[in-house]
Design a protein around this motif. Structure first.
Motif, PDB file in Angstrom:
ATOM      1  N   UNK A   1     -47.377  43.586  31.328  1.00  0.00           N
ATOM      2  CA  UNK A   1     -47.326  42.279  30.655  1.00  0.00           C
ATOM      3  C   UNK A   1     -46.572  42.382  29.330  1.00  0.00           C
ATOM      4  N   UNK A   2     -46.799  43.455  28.591  1.00  0.00           N
ATOM      5  CA  UNK A   2     -46.072  43.658  27.335  1.00  0.00           C
ATOM      6  C   UNK A   2     -44.578  43.834  27.597  1.00  0.00           C
TER       7      UNK A   2
ATOM      8  N   UNK B   1     -46.150  38.699  21.322  1.00  0.00           N
ATOM      9  CA  UNK B   1     -45.121  37.655  21.357  1.00  0.00           C
ATOM     10  C   UNK B   1     -44.754  37.193  19.942  1.00  0.00           C
ATOM     11  N   UNK B   2     -45.742  37.082  19.078  1.00  0.00           N
ATOM     12  CA  UNK B   2     -45.461  36.709  17.686  1.00  0.00           C
ATOM     13  C   UNK B   2     -44.603  37.749  16.994  1.00  0.00           C
ATOM     14  N   UNK B   3     -44.922  39.016  17.211  1.00  0.00           N
ATOM     15  CA  UNK B   3     -44.138  40.109  16.628  1.00  0.00           C
ATOM     16  C   UNK B   3     -42.707  40.081  17.157  1.00  0.00           C
ATOM     17  N   UNK B   4     -42.559  39.885  18.453  1.00  0.00           N
ATOM     18  CA  UNK B   4     -41.225  39.840  19.053  1.00  0.00           C
ATOM     19  C   UNK B   4     -40.399  38.686  18.485  1.00  0.00           C
TER      20      UNK B   4
ATOM     21  N   UNK C   1     -41.634  41.414  26.339  1.00  0.00           N
ATOM     22  CA  UNK C   1     -40.573  42.020  25.537  1.00  0.00           C
ATOM     23  C   UNK C   1     -39.182  41.715  26.078  1.00  0.00           C
ATOM     24  N   UNK C   2     -39.019  41.871  27.382  1.00  0.00           N
ATOM     25  CA  UNK C   2     -37.724  41.556  27.991  1.00  0.00           C
ATOM     26  C   UNK C   2     -37.366  40.082  27.795  1.00  0.00           C
TER      27      UNK C   2
END
Length: 192
Positions: free
Chosen positions: A154-155, A119-122, A159-160
């Protein structure tokens, strides 16, 4: 130490227990260093954490504690960096790449740690011009049959959701609708 306690020699027992804890901490520190040398980062971080835990129980000297805390912090940082690096590879990746990345990511941390890093990367990297590549990576995650299927889903969901912050209904109606459909499918697969 138990024998000493049984004989009423409390101070000697404390000394024996402290020596045993120091010995265990040294063992875990050596083990952590070996894992770090072999780039087994998650194992190294766990071993450093165990050594630190033993030193804290033993009321070790401040210098030993600071050194162990620094080693544990560095190991956690290396795990986080590797995790982020590997997760970044999911953007626009192929099915073969997904399996490789998810396998390594699952060894680097538990699901909560992986999702937090993802989530941080996204948040940092999903922008309008790269959103399509992130959607493609999420599709591959969603369709993956990797042993860590639940993690893949979950990833994909996270991401979506991140992409939908860029692909708003007003600004990108077609991309928003397609991403909503993909998200709904991921949720449906997650329930199964």
């Amino acid at each position: 130490a138990r024998h000493l306690l049984a004989r009423g020699e409390g101070e000697a027992a404390k000394t024996a227990m402290a020596a045993a804890a120091d010995n265990d901490a040294a063992h875990w520190s050596r083990k952590a260093s070996k894992h770090a040398e072999r780039e087994e980062l998650a194992e190294a971080a766990s071993a450093f954490e165990r050594a630190l835990e033993l030193l804290r129980m033993d009321d070790a000297p401040r210098g030993d504690l600071r050194s162990a805390e620094k080693s544990a912090r560095e190991a956690r940082s290396r795990v986080g960096s590797r995790l982020t690096e590997r997760l970044r590879g999911l953007r626009g990746c192929s099915a073969e790449t997904v399996d490789s990345i998810v396998g390594e990511v699952a060894r680097l941390g538990d699901e909560a740690t992986v999702l937090q890093a993802w989530r941080g990367l996204l948040r940092r990297e999903v922008k309008a011009r790269s959103a399509a590549a992130w959607v493609n990576g999420c599709i591959e995650l969603q369709e993956s049959r990797h042993i860590e299927r639940a993690l893949c889903l979950e990833l994909a969901v996270a991401g979506y959701e991140a992409v939908l912050e860029v692909y708003t209904r007003e600004a990108y109606p077609e991309q928003w609708a397609a991403t909503q459909m993909n998200l709904a499918t991921a949720y449906r697969n997650r329930i199964r």
